[in-house]
Design a protein around this motif. Structure first.
Motif, PDB file in Angstrom:
ATOM      1  N   MET A 287       0.850  -1.190   0.000  1.00 41.46           N
ATOM      2  CA  MET A 287       0.000   0.000   0.000  1.00 41.46           C
ATOM      3  C   MET A 287       0.886   1.241   0.000  1.00 41.46           C
ATOM      4  SD  MET A 287      -2.963   0.809   2.799  1.00 41.46           S
ATOM      5  CE  MET A 287      -4.584   0.593   2.166  1.00 41.46           C
ATOM      6  N   ASP A 288       0.419   2.291  -0.649  1.00 38.86           N
ATOM      7  CA  ASP A 288       1.164   3.546  -0.635  1.00 38.86           C
ATOM      8  C   ASP A 288       1.239   4.084   0.797  1.00 38.86           C
ATOM      9  OD1 ASP A 288       2.208   6.088  -2.026  1.00 38.86           O
ATOM     10  OD2 ASP A 288       0.544   6.823  -0.805  1.00 38.86           O
ATOM     11  N   ALA A 289       2.398   4.639   1.161  1.00 39.44           N
ATOM     12  CA  ALA A 289       2.609   5.095   2.546  1.00 39.44           C
ATOM     13  C   ALA A 289       1.664   6.235   2.914  1.00 39.44           C
ATOM     14  CB  ALA A 289       4.062   5.519   2.736  1.00 39.44           C
ATOM     15  N   GLY A 290       1.317   7.049   1.937  1.00 36.39           N
ATOM     16  CA  GLY A 290       0.373   8.137   2.194  1.00 36.39           C
ATOM     17  C   GLY A 290      -1.039   7.601   2.379  1.00 36.39           C
ATOM     18  N   GLU A 291      -1.420   6.661   1.523  1.00 32.65           N
ATOM     19  CA  GLU A 291      -2.764   6.064   1.613  1.00 32.65           C
ATOM     20  C   GLU A 291      -2.936   5.333   2.945  1.00 32.65           C
ATOM     21  OE1 GLU A 291      -5.068   6.781  -0.379  1.00 32.65           O
ATOM     22  OE2 GLU A 291      -3.832   7.707  -1.934  1.00 32.65           O
ATOM     23  N   LEU A 292      -1.864   4.642   3.368  1.00 28.34           N
ATOM     24  CA  LEU A 292      -1.959   3.914   4.628  1.00 28.34           C
ATOM     25  C   LEU A 292      -2.197   4.879   5.791  1.00 28.34           C
ATOM     26  CD1 LEU A 292      -0.162   0.854   5.878  1.00 28.34           C
ATOM     27  CD2 LEU A 292      -0.043   2.863   7.307  1.00 28.34           C
ATOM     28  N   ARG A 293      -1.527   5.993   5.731  1.00 27.34           N
ATOM     29  CA  ARG A 293      -1.724   6.984   6.797  1.00 27.34           C
ATOM     30  C   ARG A 293      -3.158   7.519   6.776  1.00 27.34           C
ATOM     31  NH1 ARG A 293       3.770   7.171   5.831  1.00 27.34           N
ATOM     32  NH2 ARG A 293       5.008   7.342   7.739  1.00 27.34           N
ATOM     33  N   LEU A 294      -3.637   7.807   5.588  1.00 26.08           N
ATOM     34  CA  LEU A 294      -5.010   8.319   5.466  1.00 26.08           C
ATOM     35  C   LEU A 294      -6.031   7.299   5.976  1.00 26.08           C
ATOM     36  CD1 LEU A 294      -4.881  10.130   2.007  1.00 26.08           C
ATOM     37  CD2 LEU A 294      -5.311  11.210   4.233  1.00 26.08           C
ATOM     38  N   LYS A 295      -5.713   6.047   5.700  1.00 28.71           N
ATOM     39  CA  LYS A 295      -6.619   4.964   6.089  1.00 28.71           C
ATOM     40  C   LYS A 295      -6.847   4.930   7.608  1.00 28.71           C
ATOM     41  CE  LYS A 295      -8.624   0.906   5.472  1.00 28.71           C
ATOM     42  NZ  LYS A 295      -9.768   0.665   4.604  1.00 28.71           N
ATOM     43  N   ASN A 296      -5.827   5.377   8.343  1.00 26.89           N
ATOM     44  CA  ASN A 296      -5.889   5.271   9.804  1.00 26.89           C
ATOM     45  C   ASN A 296      -6.228   6.580  10.505  1.00 26.89           C
ATOM     46  OD1 ASN A 296      -4.992   2.419  10.646  1.00 26.89           O
ATOM     47  ND2 ASN A 296      -3.623   2.971   8.960  1.00 26.89           N
ATOM     48  N   LYS A 297      -6.860   7.465   9.750  1.00 29.78           N
ATOM     49  CA  LYS A 297      -7.165   8.756  10.373  1.00 29.78           C
ATOM     50  C   LYS A 297      -8.198   8.594  11.493  1.00 29.78           C
ATOM     51  CE  LYS A 297     -10.794  10.151   7.162  1.00 29.78           C
ATOM     52  NZ  LYS A 297     -11.179  11.048   6.090  1.00 29.78           N
ATOM     53  N   LEU A 298      -8.115   9.541  12.419  1.00 30.94           N
ATOM     54  CA  LEU A 298      -9.111   9.596  13.487  1.00 30.94           C
ATOM     55  C   LEU A 298     -10.286  10.442  13.024  1.00 30.94           C
ATOM     56  CD1 LEU A 298      -6.954  10.393  16.648  1.00 30.94           C
ATOM     57  CD2 LEU A 298      -8.452   8.424  16.406  1.00 30.94           C
ATOM     58  N   LYS A 299     -11.365  10.357  13.772  1.00 29.02           N
ATOM     59  CA  LYS A 299     -12.462  11.287  13.549  1.00 29.02           C
ATOM     60  C   LYS A 299     -12.326  12.422  14.566  1.00 29.02           C
ATOM     61  CE  LYS A 299     -16.053   8.227  11.768  1.00 29.02           C
ATOM     62  NZ  LYS A 299     -15.463   6.885  11.978  1.00 29.02           N
ATOM     63  N   PRO A 300     -12.747  13.648  14.211  1.00 28.31           N
ATOM     64  CA  PRO A 300     -12.777  14.700  15.225  1.00 28.31           C
ATOM     65  C   PRO A 300     -13.698  14.264  16.371  1.00 28.31           C
ATOM     66  CG  PRO A 300     -13.244  15.599  13.035  1.00 28.31           C
ATOM     67  CD  PRO A 300     -13.248  14.112  12.905  1.00 28.31           C
ATOM     68  N   ASN A 301     -13.502  14.876  17.515  1.00 28.88           N
ATOM     69  CA  ASN A 301     -14.319  14.573  18.705  1.00 28.88           C
ATOM     70  C   ASN A 301     -14.297  13.085  19.066  1.00 28.88           C
ATOM     71  OD1 ASN A 301     -15.180  17.320  18.844  1.00 28.88           O
ATOM     72  ND2 ASN A 301     -16.498  16.867  17.108  1.00 28.88           N
ATOM     73  N   THR A 302     -13.090  12.625  19.318  1.00 27.69           N
ATOM     74  CA  THR A 302     -12.864  11.220  19.644  1.00 27.69           C
ATOM     75  C   THR A 302     -12.172  11.137  21.000  1.00 27.69           C
ATOM     76  OG1 THR A 302     -12.515  10.684  17.329  1.00 27.69           O
ATOM     77  CG2 THR A 302     -11.595   9.140  18.917  1.00 27.69           C
ATOM     78  N   ILE A 303     -12.476  10.093  21.749  1.00 32.35           N
ATOM     79  CA  ILE A 303     -11.665   9.769  22.925  1.00 32.35           C
ATOM     80  C   ILE A 303     -10.823   8.558  22.536  1.00 32.35           C
ATOM     81  CG2 ILE A 303     -11.665   9.110  25.376  1.00 32.35           C
ATOM     82  CD1 ILE A 303     -13.061  11.731  25.136  1.00 32.35           C
ATOM     83  N   THR A 304      -9.512   8.660  22.681  1.00 32.15           N
ATOM     84  CA  THR A 304      -8.646   7.560  22.273  1.00 32.15           C
ATOM     85  C   THR A 304      -8.671   6.451  23.324  1.00 32.15           C
ATOM     86  OG1 THR A 304      -6.689   8.382  23.415  1.00 32.15           O
ATOM     87  CG2 THR A 304      -7.088   9.225  21.190  1.00 32.15           C
ATOM     88  N   VAL A 305      -8.043   5.340  22.972  1.00 33.85           N
ATOM     89  CA  VAL A 305      -8.037   4.171  23.844  1.00 33.85           C
ATOM     90  C   VAL A 305      -7.370   4.473  25.199  1.00 33.85           C
ATOM     91  CG1 VAL A 305      -5.889   3.211  22.889  1.00 33.85           C
ATOM     92  CG2 VAL A 305      -7.629   1.678  23.789  1.00 33.85           C
ATOM     93  N   ASN A 306      -6.469   5.477  25.229  1.00 34.81           N
ATOM     94  CA  ASN A 306      -5.839   5.862  26.502  1.00 34.81           C
ATOM     95  C   ASN A 306      -6.403   7.176  27.052  1.00 34.81           C
ATOM     96  OD1 ASN A 306      -4.657   7.293  24.432  1.00 34.81           O
ATOM     97  ND2 ASN A 306      -2.601   7.235  25.305  1.00 34.81           N
ATOM     98  N   ASP A 307      -7.649   7.445  26.707  1.00 31.36           N
ATOM     99  CA  ASP A 307      -8.407   8.558  27.312  1.00 31.36           C
ATOM    100  C   ASP A 307      -7.950   9.955  26.912  1.00 31.36           C
ATOM    101  OD1 ASP A 307     -10.016   6.739  28.651  1.00 31.36           O
ATOM    102  OD2 ASP A 307      -8.760   6.720  30.437  1.00 31.36           O
ATOM    103  N   LEU A 308      -7.363  10.100  25.733  1.00 38.49           N
ATOM    104  CA  LEU A 308      -7.045  11.445  25.249  1.00 38.49           C
ATOM    105  C   LEU A 308      -8.233  11.956  24.444  1.00 38.49           C
ATOM    106  CD1 LEU A 308      -3.362  10.874  24.044  1.00 38.49           C
ATOM    107  CD2 LEU A 308      -4.181  11.457  26.334  1.00 38.49           C
ATOM    108  N   ARG A 309      -8.580  13.205  24.694  1.00 38.32           N
ATOM    109  CA  ARG A 309      -9.746  13.775  24.024  1.00 38.32           C
ATOM    110  C   ARG A 309      -9.288  14.599  22.814  1.00 38.32           C
ATOM    111  NH1 ARG A 309     -13.235  19.002  25.465  1.00 38.32           N
ATOM    112  NH2 ARG A 309     -11.117  19.742  25.378  1.00 38.32           N
ATOM    113  N   VAL A 310      -9.590  14.112  21.639  1.00 37.69           N
ATOM    114  CA  VAL A 310      -9.266  14.848  20.406  1.00 37.69           C
ATOM    115  C   VAL A 310     -10.497  15.650  20.015  1.00 37.69           C
ATOM    116  CG1 VAL A 310      -8.689  14.619  17.959  1.00 37.69           C
ATOM    117  CG2 VAL A 310      -7.621  13.104  19.655  1.00 37.69           C
ATOM    118  N   THR A 311     -10.323  16.950  19.843  1.00 40.26           N
ATOM    119  CA  THR A 311     -11.452  17.793  19.418  1.00 40.26           C
ATOM    120  C   THR A 311     -11.391  17.974  17.905  1.00 40.26           C
ATOM    121  OG1 THR A 311     -10.102  19.689  20.070  1.00 40.26           O
ATOM    122  CG2 THR A 311     -11.776  18.958  21.632  1.00 40.26           C
TER     123      THR A 311
END
Lengths: 162, 764
Positions: free
Chosen positions: B379-403
């Motif tokens: 897979m292209d390295a850029g596409e792979l990164r895009l594939k794993n993007k987060l959504k805004p307003n997410t709480i991560t698995v270790n409780d970080l709040r992404v706005t």
């Protein structure tokens, strides 16, 4: 240590002072003449923060004895602005973001000023080459190069305006 | 509107004319000059110190040693392991033993040579392995730090084994790799300096080159055994910090002690060599990473072991090791994360926070490894990164709040600008492009000393003259905080920028701000400034409302005028409203504060306090390189850098911050490294520590991505740190693209490249 009388013309003003023979021009400018715009970044000739003009040519004032500037003209950062107006190089460093913390800025501006005097239209490579003795840790040099390019066109720009 | 334009720094003119006064430019009448005696040994017991000869030298006015300031301190409440001077033991070459003040610097230097110190030399631990292997309690650097481990953390979120299995089952890939990051340091152009003035009646004023005047203020109170109210800390112009001036240093304590002893002002100004001993830079790090990627490109699990060689004292070390684990998350959507972190004490100068604090070593490894995993699953390295993007307003698995979240936009921007799709794997041998991403907290959600106090307070005063004075404790260190304060206040009040005057970082005049660290100032002090400006604007509106016969809520302020919304023709001027307001109640005063919302402050597990930011910035970069396979020499031809700063309040200074971060990362990628021999710093100077000149620095093209953070002032997030970590792996990945070899040890030197090419030839 025996002191010697040294006469310097600093920013157009003649100053005669008695100083020990082993003192650097940087030290005399900062401590005796209170011209603290010229900075000491390393005191070892590596960083260029202490750059001043000696008879119009950039020199590292930390690596030069004050006595060897006897009877010569020294221009420091304080000598560039005239009649309350910034020199074009100073103005460009400000408006183009060519400085951040400002500590390398006096030396950087003095080196750029000297470059534009001897080469009014330098290429990017010539700018980077002329400033390669002046270290900056803030800007990555990108906006410093832009500032010098901008300063180079400044007088032309003013001519067009008038 | 000044927001979103290119506003030259409001403190620019003094900087370009030489008028700006930095600590070493201060001259007080009758001032003395201080010097510090430092340990020549990496580890030794102090048997005795005799200062009598030094004290008798004509011109020497005072000498202080450990017994004059025995109180322990440290920036972290859990790391109070320092004293101003070593009392019974020195722990690194450069550790402080005594200080002298004299009528000249030369006399102070001579006096240092007259101080007699008898040492009993101890074995020195110069690698984490040696330090952790020591069972002899009497040799541990600090008696309560068993086997020289400052702190260890073991976190497991989700189930990494399950994640790795899932990657393999799907036909994806799992890799294990080791990465090495050497110790690097900030090298601000201005060496540390300070001046202390004893004012009798038990009061002292300290001018010091610091990023954290408030924490210096707190520590001085402890070490000097004085109430905080008797100490005034003023930050003059600061010639760069990058994290290196973020806590109390010995010379600051020594200046105050000696000023008290002599009743005269005392100045300390470090030599360049001393800056390398003061240090507090980025630790040497050994990173082991295992990452799984499913066939479709999803990252399924990450397991990391990080060992940091923190040097002789804790400093920010506990925070550094925690960041290295916590910020594995919040850039990509990673469901399973395991982290084992060890912060180890060794007999070298103490490490501390450096731009991109804690994140850089792991990010270099992770982004390098991701590149290899992309290749393995085709897979292209850029596409792979895009594939794993987060959504805004997410709480991560270790409780970080992404706005807000703009990483995907950053990737798309640099892919397009660099012509990624036509270059990656498609350029001739010796030329290549590489991509990487990074992120950073936009202000730590938890303060260093846990409390309910606001993280920032800003006040504003307006009087008859019409000038607006903004009082802030925020520390301008070259990054543009004063400009941002002025812009925010002018924007909120609808007035000209030229009306604003900033009074900053003077504990007697300005409200508390926690300091310039963790990229917090624009977000936190900015929000406080906005709230203060809104308050004072409403005072003006109430006066204006009476004149206009309107309710204050219906008024707007723009271009120095106040008028009912949609009726600009019915306006009164700012000055008219101001006079009416002052007639009613005198000088206008307002304040605003910022306290992080509780929901941003993270989880409750041990170590959860570090990692949560009130928001996160995002960055992606593409580097293009040309490698000469015969010599291993390479050039970075260009870097395309995109940074999500929420909203760019000032295009000029945001670009400047991103360019500076990229450049600093680049220095670390290609050349910067502190070299030690038996614990002694071998390159404590600017000739030997390789900081790139203008000639060696590539063009950097910056793209600003805006995501308008819901809680940032006008939507802004940080710009000063988040880009740094991406640069290093972007260059490493570009070298791989150019010649097909992987370098996992920094810096990416020609020697390492040649060695890797040779090994590659042997294998094929």
């Amino acid at each position: 240590m025996k002191k010697e009388l040294v006469t310097l013309t600093v920013n157009g003003e003649e100053k005669t002072l008695a100083t020990a023979a082993n003192r650097s021009l940087l030290n005399v400018l900062r401590e005796d003449l209170n011209l603290t715009g010229t900075k000491q970044g390393c005191d070892d000739g590596d960083c260029g923060a202490c750059t001043v003009l000696l008879d119009g040519e950039p020199v590292l004032s930390c690596m030069m004895l004050a006595a060897s500037a006897d009877c010569r003209e020294v221009t420091t950062i304080e000598g560039l602005a005239r009649e309350g107006k910034l020199d074009r190089v100073q103005a460009a460093f400000w408006t183009e973001g060519g400085m951040q913390c400002g500590f390398c800025t006096p030396g950087m501006i003095v080196s750029s000023y000297a470059l534009l005097k001897r080469n009014p239209d330098p290429s990017e490579h010539e700018i980077r080459d002329a400033l390669s003795n002046n270290l900056c840790r803030c800007t990555g040099y990108t906006k410093i190069v832009t500032a010098v390019q901008h300063a180079a066109t400044f007088e032309e720009f003013l001519d067009k305006q008038s | 509107m000044n927001i979103g334009t290119r506003v030259p720094m409001t403190d620019g003119p003094p900087k370009v004319t030489g008028q700006a006064i930095y600590a070493d430019d201060l001259r007080l009448p009758n001032m003395l000059y201080g010097k510090i005696l430092r340990s020549p040994h990496a580890h030794a017991r102090i048997i005795s110190i005799n200062t009598s000869k030094a004290e008798r030298l004509p011109g020497v006015m005072g000498v202080v040693t450990g017994k004059d300031a025995p109180a322990k301190y440290g920036i972290l409440p859990i790391g109070h392991d320092e004293t101003a001077f070593s009392i019974d033991r020195v722990r690194y070459v450069g550790d402080e033993v005594a200080a002298v003040c004299a009528t000249s610097e030369q006399i102070a230097e001579e006096a240092l040579e007259l101080i007699e110190v008898e040492y009993e030399i101890l074995p020195a631990f110069v690698t984490p392995e040696e330090a952790m292997g020591c069972e002899d309690e009497s040799l541990w650097l600090h008696h309560d730090r068993k086997r020289n481990i400052e702190k260890q953390y073991h976190h497991h979120f989700g189930d990494v084994e399950k994640g790795f299995q899932e990657a393999l089952d799907s036909g994806g890939a799992v890799r294990f790799d080791k990465y090495y990051n050497p110790r690097v340091t900030h090298v601000p152009m201005e060496p540390h300096a300070c001046v202390a003035n004893w004012e009798h009646e038990g009061k002292v004023t300290l001018w010091t080159s610091t990023q954290t005047p408030h924490y210096v203020h707190r520590t001085l109170a402890v070490v000097l055994d004085m109430p905080m109210s008797s100490i005034r800390v003023i930050k003059p112009f600061v010639g760069g910090g990058f994290g290196g001036k973020s806590e109390t240093f010995t010379h600051e304590v020594a200046a105050c002690l000696l000023a008290k002893k002599t009743c005269r002002p005392v100045k300390f100004n470090f030599t360049r060599e001393e800056v390398f001993y003061a240090h507090r830079g980025r630790p040497e790090q050994y990173v082991e990473l295992k990452t799984g990627v499913a066939k479709d490109g999803r990252i399924t699990a990450v397991e990391a072991k990080v060992v940091q060689d923190g040097g002789a004292y804790c400093s920010y070390g506990v925070v550094t090791i925690l960041y290295s684990g916590a910020l594995i998350a919040a850039l990509y959507d990673i469901p399973n994360i395991k982290f084992d972190g060890y912060r180890v004490l060794t007999n070298k100068p103490a490490c501390g926070p450096m731009r991109g604090h804690g994140t850089v070593g792991v990010r270099f490894g992770f982004e390098s490894q991701l590149d290899m995993l992309a290749a393995e699953i085709g897979m292209d390295a850029g596409e792979l990164r895009l594939k794993n993007k987060l959504k805004p307003n997410t709480i991560t698995v270790n409780d970080l709040r992404v706005t807000s979240y703009g990483y995907d936009k950053c990737i798309e921007k640099v892919m397009e600008a660099s012509d990624w799709r036509n270059k990656r794997s498609k350029m001739p041998y010796g030329k290549g492009v590489g991509m990487a991403g990074s992120h950073y907290v936009s202000g730590a959600a938890n303060s260093i000393i846990r409390s309910k106090l606001p993280h920032s307070t800003v006040s504003i005063k307006i009087d008859y003259d019409g000038g607006v004075t903004v009082y802030t404790g925020a520390a301008e260190i070259g990054q543009g905080t004063e400009t941002i304060h002025a812009q925010i206040v002018a924007e909120e009040m609808g007035i000209e920028l030229s009306r604003i005057r900033i009074v900053a970082a003077d504990s007697a005049l300005t409200p508390v701000d926690l300091g310039s660290y963790s990229s917090r100032v624009t977000f936190m002090a900015g929000n406080a400034a906005k709230e203060a400006a809104r308050d004072i604007k409403m005072q003006l509106f109430r006066a204006a409302a009476e004149l206009l016969g309107e309710s204050p809520e219906h008024l707007v302020a723009r271009d120095e005028k106040i008028f009912p919304r949609d009726e600009p023709h019915r306006s009164i001027t700012y000055q008219e409203a101001l006079l009416a307001c002052i007639e009613q109640g005198g000088t206008l005063i307002a304040k605003g504060t910022y306290t992080p919302p509780p929901e941003s402050q993270g989880g409750s597990f041990r170590g959860a306090g570090v990692g949560p930011g009130v928001a996160y910035s995002y960055a992606a970069q593409v580097a293009e390189v040309t490698v000469d396979p015969e010599t291993g020499l390479f050039t970075v031809d260009k870097i395309w850098a995109a940074h999500d700063c929420g909203r760019a309040l000032n295009l000029l200074t945001v670009e400047g911050q991103v360019e500076g971060s990229v450049w600093m990362g680049l220095g670390q990628a290609v050349a910067e490294e502190q070299i030690f021999e038996n614990g002694k710093t071998m390159n404590p100077g600017l000739l030997e520590y390789k900081s790139a000149s203008s000639l060696e620095s590539p063009p950097i093209e910056t793209f600003i991505v805006e995501t308008i953070d819901p809680e940032g002032p006008f939507g802004a997030k940080e710009a000063g740190e988040g880009s740094l970590a991406a640069t290093i792996p972007a260059v490493a990945n570009a070298i791989y693209d150019a010649i097909g070899v992987r370098i996992n040890d920094l810096p990416l030197s020609p020697e390492r490249i040649l060695k890797a090419i040779e090994e590659q030839k042997k294998r094929s």
